[in-house]
Scaffold this active site. Structure first.
Site, PDB file in Angstrom:
ATOM      1  N   GLY A   1      -4.096   3.398   6.570  1.00 13.70           N
ATOM      2  CA  GLY A   1      -5.063   4.416   6.961  1.00 13.70           C
ATOM      3  C   GLY A   1      -4.603   5.802   6.546  1.00 13.70           C
TER       4      GLY A   1
ATOM      5  N   GLU B   1      -0.433 -10.917  11.265  1.00 12.91           N
ATOM      6  CA  GLU B   1      -1.815 -11.371  11.028  1.00 12.91           C
ATOM      7  C   GLU B   1      -1.862 -12.788  10.480  1.00 12.91           C
ATOM      8  OE1 GLU B   1      -2.612  -7.967   8.465  1.00 12.91           O
ATOM      9  OE2 GLU B   1      -4.251  -7.402   9.801  1.00 12.91           O
TER      10      GLU B   1
ATOM     11  N   LYS C   1      -7.912 -12.326  -1.668  1.00 13.59           N
ATOM     12  CA  LYS C   1      -6.852 -11.488  -1.094  1.00 13.59           C
ATOM     13  C   LYS C   1      -6.108 -12.259  -0.010  1.00 13.59           C
ATOM     14  CE  LYS C   1      -4.272  -7.915  -0.410  1.00 13.59           C
ATOM     15  NZ  LYS C   1      -4.557  -6.859   0.520  1.00 13.59           N
TER      16      LYS C   1
ATOM     17  N   SER D   1       2.958  -6.084   4.450  1.00 14.63           N
ATOM     18  CA  SER D   1       2.696  -5.589   5.807  1.00 14.63           C
ATOM     19  C   SER D   1       3.182  -6.576   6.870  1.00 14.63           C
ATOM     20  CB  SER D   1       1.206  -5.309   5.975  1.00 14.63           C
ATOM     21  OG  SER D   1       0.453  -6.472   5.682  1.00 14.63           O
TER      22      SER D   1
ATOM     23  N   ASN E   1      -2.158 -12.859   0.214  1.00 13.44           N
ATOM     24  CA  ASN E   1      -1.345 -12.507   1.383  1.00 13.44           C
ATOM     25  C   ASN E   1      -0.667 -13.731   1.988  1.00 13.44           C
ATOM     26  OD1 ASN E   1      -3.833 -10.112   2.153  1.00 13.44           O
ATOM     27  ND2 ASN E   1      -1.732  -9.607   1.630  1.00 13.44           N
TER      28      ASN E   1
ATOM     29  N   GLY F   1      -2.671   3.788  10.462  1.00  9.04           N
ATOM     30  CA  GLY F   1      -1.281   3.399  10.265  1.00  9.04           C
ATOM     31  C   GLY F   1      -0.886   3.641   8.825  1.00  9.04           C
ATOM     32  N   ALA F   2      -0.115   2.721   8.284  1.00 10.07           N
ATOM     33  CA  ALA F   2       0.378   2.903   6.912  1.00 10.07           C
ATOM     34  C   ALA F   2      -0.772   3.088   5.925  1.00 10.07           C
ATOM     35  CB  ALA F   2       1.247   1.711   6.525  1.00 10.07           C
TER      36      ALA F   2
ATOM     37  N   GLY G   1      -7.749   3.485  12.810  1.00  7.26           N
ATOM     38  CA  GLY G   1      -6.556   2.671  12.575  1.00  7.26           C
ATOM     39  C   GLY G   1      -5.744   3.357  11.499  1.00  7.26           C
TER      40      GLY G   1
END
Ligand SMILES: NC(=O)C1=CN([C@@H]2O[C@H](COP(=O)(O)OP(=O)(O)OC[C@H]3O[C@@H](n4cnc5c(N)ncnc54)[C@H](OP(=O)(O)O)[C@@H]3O)[C@@H](O)[C@H]2O)C=CC1
Ligand SMILES: CC(C)(CO)C(=O)C(=O)O
Length: 309
Positions: A12, A271, A186, A259, A190, A9-10, A7
């Site tokens: 990773g 998410e 967390k 994100s 978020n 992406g940003a 994964g």
């Protein structure tokens, strides 16, 4: 250490380039063909606010093309992509690598346990940030940290190796005394920052500059506290509020669009069901209403619908 970022992406890519620069053998694994091709042909470009772009030669591959085995696999898919990525990795997991997840949301451990023995799983959270600017290109600001723990600490002697590898790469990792508490902490952060910044179309610093940010914050976290108490999960709403306030600083995440905001902007699923939605659903099961979190999740889904997601 031989590391795969599953994964890429940003986040990773930010972790991958830091780990490779620190001397590890890193492979970026992702399904986005243009992204993989760009990285393999022109390298991974990192834009920072501290000087010219940095281009790093890295190896990237689609999951189905990976045959190597790794010491450590860091999962950085979105929560809803994790099961599919682990299925695609298939035989790559056969040497029982350590699998580390730092993805946001509640429920990721249960997903991983379907594919990986419990005594090989490390989970945690991170307040590092990153944005995916385009194929082979990320934009990063500020600094961050990691809080992690093995799911079965008594059966996982390799934690010092994992911590040393992450800290040698400057990723500021430390051991979480209670990993579920860290994940809920967390998720609380978020469920405030990601959700409100997405609805208000603002970055974290702009949210923190709102005169009523604390009222908005407490409306979410008071419900988190009630549901966590009912579920017997250690949660401290004030500690989460303090961590949220610490993100307003440009030196941490003040300039960052969370994100979820990035997903909405890119017309990609968010998410929210692993954040506000998860707590609202668990609260309903436990007889602890969480109407504000439930409504915020519905507002995000409404925004997704308006964007054709
Ligand atoms: N971004 C951040 O600042 C932070 C994110 N996190 C968490 O880390 C996890 C990973 O997040 P993040 O790195 O932001 O996720 P990204 O959306 O940047 O990347 C995750 C995956 O989404 C897919 N993807 C992303 N953009 C595209 C595109 N344009 N076209 C096709 N596929 C695309 C890729 O997988 P595929 O090709 O298989 O679809 C990619 O591996 C999440 O749980 C997130 O909440 C945690 C802290 C900070
Ligand atoms: C903490 C924050 C806001 C940045 O790390 C994050 O987790 C995200 O963007 O999803």
């Amino acid at each position: 250490m031989k590391i795969a970022i599953a994964g890429a992406g940003a986040m990773g890519c930010r972790f991958g380039v830091k780990l490779q620069t620190a001397g590890n053998d890193v492979t970026l694994i992702d399904n986005w063909a243009d992204h993989v091709a760009t990285i393999n042909t022109t390298g991974l470009t990192v834009t920072t606010d501290e000087g010219p772009d940095q281009v790093t030669t890295m190896t990237a591959a689609a999951p189905q093309d990976v045959t190597d085995h790794f010491d450590l696999i860091i999962l950085f898919t979105k929560a809803m992509q994790m099961d599919h990525m682990l299925t695609e990795l298939g035989d790559v997991l056969s040497n029982q690598p350590v699998v580390l997840t730092l993805a946001n949301g509640i429920g990721n451990i249960e997903t991983i346990e379907k594919h990986v023995p419990k005594n090989r799983i490390v989970a945690g959270t991170t307040i590092w940030s990153s944005s995916l600017t385009g194929p082979g290109h990320i934009t990063v600001t500020g600094t961050g940290s990691i809080s992690l723990q093995a799911i079965v600490p008594a059966e996982f002697p390799d934690l010092p190796d994992v911590l040393n590898t992450l800290n040698h790469a400057g990723l500021n990792a430390s051991v979480a005394e209670d990993v579920l508490a860290a994940i809920w902490k967390k998720a609380g952060l978020n469920s405030v920052l990601n959700t409100y910044c997405t609805l208000f179309d603002c970055n974290i610093g702009e949210f923190g500059a709102l005169p009523n940010w604390r009222t908005l914050n407490d409306a979410v976290l008071d419900e988190f506290q009630a549901v966590a108490d009912a579920a017997k999960i250690n949660f401290d709403a004030q500690a989460v509020t303090n961590l949220i306030a610490a993100q307003f600083d440009p030196m941490t995440n003040g300039g960052h669009y969370p994100s979820m905001h990035q997903d909405m902007a890119k017309h990609r699923p968010t998410e929210v069901d692993f954040l506000n939605g998860y707590v609202a659903k668990l609260g309903a099961q436990l007889g602890v209403p969480a109407p504000i979190n439930a409504n915020l999740a519905q507002q995000i889904h409404a925004k997704e619908s308006l964007r054709g997601i």
